[in-house]
Design an enzyme around this catalytic site. Structure first.
Site, PDB file in Angstrom:
ATOM      1  N   GLU A 135     -68.983   7.727  32.497  1.00 21.95           N
ATOM      2  CA  GLU A 135     -68.822   7.435  33.927  1.00 21.95           C
ATOM      3  C   GLU A 135     -68.314   8.672  34.684  1.00 21.95           C
ATOM      4  O   GLU A 135     -68.721   8.924  35.823  1.00 21.95           O
ATOM      5  CB  GLU A 135     -67.847   6.260  34.092  1.00 21.95           C
ATOM      6  CG  GLU A 135     -68.388   4.982  33.470  1.00 21.95           C
ATOM      7  CD  GLU A 135     -67.396   3.836  33.528  1.00 21.95           C
ATOM      8  OE1 GLU A 135     -66.408   3.871  32.750  1.00 21.95           O
ATOM      9  OE2 GLU A 135     -67.574   2.921  34.333  1.00 21.95           O
TER      10      GLU A 135
ATOM     11  N   GLU B 190     -68.421  -0.149  26.189  1.00 16.13           N
ATOM     12  CA  GLU B 190     -67.367  -1.096  26.579  1.00 16.13           C
ATOM     13  C   GLU B 190     -67.614  -2.500  26.047  1.00 16.13           C
ATOM     14  O   GLU B 190     -66.687  -3.197  25.629  1.00 16.13           O
ATOM     15  CB  GLU B 190     -67.230  -1.146  28.112  1.00 16.13           C
ATOM     16  CG  GLU B 190     -66.565   0.088  28.712  1.00 16.13           C
ATOM     17  CD  GLU B 190     -67.535   1.192  29.089  1.00 16.13           C
ATOM     18  OE1 GLU B 190     -68.685   1.185  28.605  1.00 16.13           O
ATOM     19  OE2 GLU B 190     -67.137   2.075  29.872  1.00 16.13           O
TER      20      GLU B 190
ATOM     21  N   ALA C 221     -62.110   5.812  28.357  1.00 14.32           N
ATOM     22  CA  ALA C 221     -60.739   5.533  28.751  1.00 14.32           C
ATOM     23  C   ALA C 221     -59.940   5.358  27.461  1.00 14.32           C
ATOM     24  O   ALA C 221     -60.509   5.063  26.406  1.00 14.32           O
ATOM     25  CB  ALA C 221     -60.689   4.269  29.598  1.00 14.32           C
TER      26      ALA C 221
ATOM     27  N   GLY D  65     -65.711   5.556  29.867  1.00 13.83           N
ATOM     28  CA  GLY D  65     -65.192   6.269  31.038  1.00 13.83           C
ATOM     29  C   GLY D  65     -65.606   7.737  31.057  1.00 13.83           C
ATOM     30  O   GLY D  65     -65.681   8.349  32.125  1.00 13.83           O
TER      31      GLY D  65
HETATM   32  N1  CO8 Z   1     -59.162   6.081  23.346  1.00  8.48           N
HETATM   33  C1  CO8 Z   1     -58.111   6.420  22.583  1.00  8.48           C
HETATM   34  N2  CO8 Z   1     -58.214   7.169  21.470  1.00  8.48           N
HETATM   35  C2  CO8 Z   1     -59.437   7.582  21.095  1.00  8.48           C
HETATM   36  C3  CO8 Z   1     -60.578   7.267  21.847  1.00  8.48           C
HETATM   37  C4  CO8 Z   1     -60.418   6.484  23.028  1.00  8.48           C
HETATM   38  N3  CO8 Z   1     -61.428   6.159  23.835  1.00  8.48           N
HETATM   39  N4  CO8 Z   1     -61.652   7.790  21.232  1.00  8.48           N
HETATM   40  C5  CO8 Z   1     -61.198   8.420  20.146  1.00  8.48           C
HETATM   41  N5  CO8 Z   1     -59.864   8.309  20.068  1.00  8.48           N
HETATM   42  C6  CO8 Z   1     -58.968   8.843  19.037  1.00  8.48           C
HETATM   43  C7  CO8 Z   1     -59.082   8.050  17.740  1.00  8.48           C
HETATM   44  O1  CO8 Z   1     -58.277   6.903  17.796  1.00  8.48           O
HETATM   45  C8  CO8 Z   1     -58.615   9.072  16.743  1.00  8.48           C
HETATM   46  O2  CO8 Z   1     -57.201   9.128  16.800  1.00  8.48           O
HETATM   47  P1  CO8 Z   1     -56.337   9.063  15.405  1.00  8.48           P
HETATM   48  O3  CO8 Z   1     -56.752  10.329  14.684  1.00  8.48           O
HETATM   49  O4  CO8 Z   1     -54.933   9.083  15.892  1.00  8.48           O
HETATM   50  O5  CO8 Z   1     -56.773   7.834  14.684  1.00  8.48           O
HETATM   51  C9  CO8 Z   1     -59.107  10.401  17.309  1.00  8.48           C
HETATM   52  O6  CO8 Z   1     -59.386  10.151  18.679  1.00  8.48           O
HETATM   53  C10 CO8 Z   1     -60.397  10.864  16.654  1.00  8.48           C
HETATM   54  O7  CO8 Z   1     -61.342   9.821  16.733  1.00  8.48           O
HETATM   55  P2  CO8 Z   1     -62.120   9.250  15.456  1.00  8.48           P
HETATM   56  O8  CO8 Z   1     -61.323   9.449  14.220  1.00  8.48           O
HETATM   57  O9  CO8 Z   1     -62.542   7.847  15.786  1.00  8.48           O
HETATM   58  O10 CO8 Z   1     -63.376  10.228  15.443  1.00  8.48           O
HETATM   59  P3  CO8 Z   1     -64.817   9.925  14.845  1.00  8.48           P
HETATM   60  O11 CO8 Z   1     -65.527  11.230  14.823  1.00  8.48           O
HETATM   61  O12 CO8 Z   1     -64.736   9.149  13.592  1.00  8.48           O
HETATM   62  O13 CO8 Z   1     -65.517   8.983  15.957  1.00  8.48           O
HETATM   63  C11 CO8 Z   1     -66.080   8.284  18.182  1.00  8.48           C
HETATM   64  C12 CO8 Z   1     -65.757   9.459  17.238  1.00  8.48           C
HETATM   65  C13 CO8 Z   1     -67.406   7.664  17.770  1.00  8.48           C
HETATM   66  C14 CO8 Z   1     -66.199   8.863  19.583  1.00  8.48           C
HETATM   67  C15 CO8 Z   1     -64.963   7.225  18.087  1.00  8.48           C
HETATM   68  O14 CO8 Z   1     -63.714   7.878  18.257  1.00  8.48           O
HETATM   69  C16 CO8 Z   1     -65.071   6.156  19.115  1.00  8.48           C
HETATM   70  O15 CO8 Z   1     -65.879   5.250  18.987  1.00  8.48           O
HETATM   71  N6  CO8 Z   1     -64.209   6.235  20.164  1.00  8.48           N
HETATM   72  C17 CO8 Z   1     -64.147   5.208  21.193  1.00  8.48           C
HETATM   73  C18 CO8 Z   1     -65.332   5.290  22.131  1.00  8.48           C
HETATM   74  C19 CO8 Z   1     -65.270   4.181  23.141  1.00  8.48           C
HETATM   75  O16 CO8 Z   1     -65.404   3.019  22.814  1.00  8.48           O
HETATM   76  N7  CO8 Z   1     -65.112   4.544  24.411  1.00  8.48           N
HETATM   77  C20 CO8 Z   1     -65.041   3.582  25.494  1.00  8.48           C
HETATM   78  C21 CO8 Z   1     -63.624   3.225  25.776  1.00  8.48           C
HETATM   79  S1  CO8 Z   1     -63.479   1.933  26.959  1.00  8.48           S
HETATM   80  C22 CO8 Z   1     -63.744   2.680  28.459  1.00  8.48           C
HETATM   81  O17 CO8 Z   1     -63.996   3.843  28.536  1.00  8.48           O
HETATM   82  C23 CO8 Z   1     -63.634   1.800  29.658  1.00  8.48           C
HETATM   83  C24 CO8 Z   1     -63.729   2.602  30.954  1.00  8.48           C
HETATM   84  C25 CO8 Z   1     -63.441   1.717  32.138  1.00  8.48           C
HETATM   85  C26 CO8 Z   1     -61.981   1.308  32.189  1.00  8.48           C
HETATM   86  C27 CO8 Z   1     -61.737   0.420  33.295  1.00  8.48           C
HETATM   87  C28 CO8 Z   1     -60.246   0.185  33.534  1.00  8.48           C
HETATM   88  C29 CO8 Z   1     -59.675  -0.964  32.802  1.00  8.48           C
END
Ligand code: CO8
Length: 260
Positions: free
Chosen positions: A114, A134, A66, A111
């Site tokens: 999921e 998460e 998400a 997400g």
């Molecule tokens: N949300 C928003 N932006 C994201 C997300 C995300 N989940 N993942 C990556 N991005 C963005 C980064 O912020 C970055 O943007 P910018 O260039 O503007 O800084 C761009 O994508 C590229 O990402 P990275 O530079 O971080 O790329 P890396 O190769 O260094 O890393 C990763 C890749 C490991 C995937 C890293 O981006 C990461 O850890 N992302 C987050 C993963 C995460 O924690 N996902 C879970 C999110 S919470 C969730 O899903 C809850 C679901 C249930 C919700 C329930 C309702 C409330």
């Protein structure tokens, strides 16, 4: 179709939907959920759809979760509404008449994992990564992850995944039973199209009944699940494809199913 964050194409009854927010690794925001709702509304009425492949644009991510920037702005009521909306969309995907194949081409986290779990089964590229991170963000899965991962791979493996937030390689996900098949990235869509084509050549009413029997039966007692199976089995005897399938076997020819 007026979709802002999903690319959709359809050929020979096989739809391909790609979440397309490469700047955020295809993270699910309100717009993606709205587009998924819109797309599902169309697909639910599309009698010609034989299988749907769900993937992410680019080679780096299926869906990286998400949208954390949107989650950051939520108060408890908004979080509840967001979780319920995502759950409802994923359930519609899960109950779509045609089988849905997740083609996971990179990160499937939170997400995104999921979302893949709401599909009937998962094909992955060798660079795919799965996880429920998460807890590293102070939150928990909210789009059905605790429910579906434990049913897919068992309680113990799901607990470790969700308690640690660790990432799993495609091979590890294969060993866990989360993923059905791992292929090199360049072959992923061909492999997904191949299995979608095989399923698409079968009798559509039979496939829909099998999908219902497996999905609904999983939540019933063995007795009730078998009763549902018997009822769905009998319903197929109202279809032309049932007659065509059995007759083709007896006449030693290939069946030609028309979805009737
Ligand atoms: N949300 C928003 N932006 C994201 C997300 C995300 N989940 N993942 C990556 N991005 C963005 C980064 O912020 C970055 O943007 P910018 O260039 O503007 O800084 C761009 O994508 C590229 O990402 P990275 O530079 O971080 O790329 P890396 O190769 O260094 O890393 C990763 C890749 C490991 C995937 C890293 O981006 C990461 O850890 N992302 C987050 C993963 C995460 O924690 N996902 C879970 C999110 S919470 C969730 O899903 C809850 C679901 C249930 C919700 C329930 C309702 C409330």
């Amino acid at each position: 179709m007026d979709l802002k964050t999903i690319l959709y194409t359809e050929e020979n009854g096989v739809g391909v939907a790609a979440v397309n927010r490469p700047e955020a690794l295809n993270a699910l925001n309100e717009q993606v959920l709205a587009d998924l709702e819109h797309l599902l509304g169309r697909l639910e009425k599309n009698a010609g759809l034989r299988a749907l492949i769900l993937t992410g644009s680019g080679e780096k991510a299926f869906v990286a979760g998400a949208d954390i920037k949107e989650i950051d702005t939520l108060a408890p009521e908004g979080a509840l509404a967001f979780a319920r909306r995502g759950q409802a969309v994923f359930t519609r995907l899960e109950t779509l008449r045609a089988p849905v194949i997740a083609a996971v081409n990179g990160f499937a986290l939170g997400g995104g994992c999921e979302l893949a779990l709401a599909c009937d089964f998962i094909y992955a590229s060798s660079n795919a990564r799965f996880g429920l991170p998460e807890c590293t963000l102070g939150i928990m899965p909210g789009f059905g992850g605790t429910v579906r991962l434990s049913r897919r791979v068992g309680l113990s493996l799901a607990r470790v995944a969700a308690f640690t937030g660790q990432m799993y390689t495609a091979q590890e996900a294969l060993q866990m039973g989360l993923v059905n098949k791992v292929v090199e990235g360049a072959q992923l869509m061909d492999a997904a199209r191949d299995i979608a084509g095989t399923i698409g050549a079968r009798a559509p009413h039979a496939i829909a009944a099998i999908k219902r029997s497996i999905n609904e039966g999983a939540h019933l007692s063995v007795k009730d699940a078998q009763e549902l199976e018997a009822k769905l089995f009998a319903d197929l005897f109202h279809t032309e494809d049932q007659k065509e399938g059995t007759r083709a076997f007896i006449e030693k020819r290939k069946p030609s199913f028309r979805g009737k």
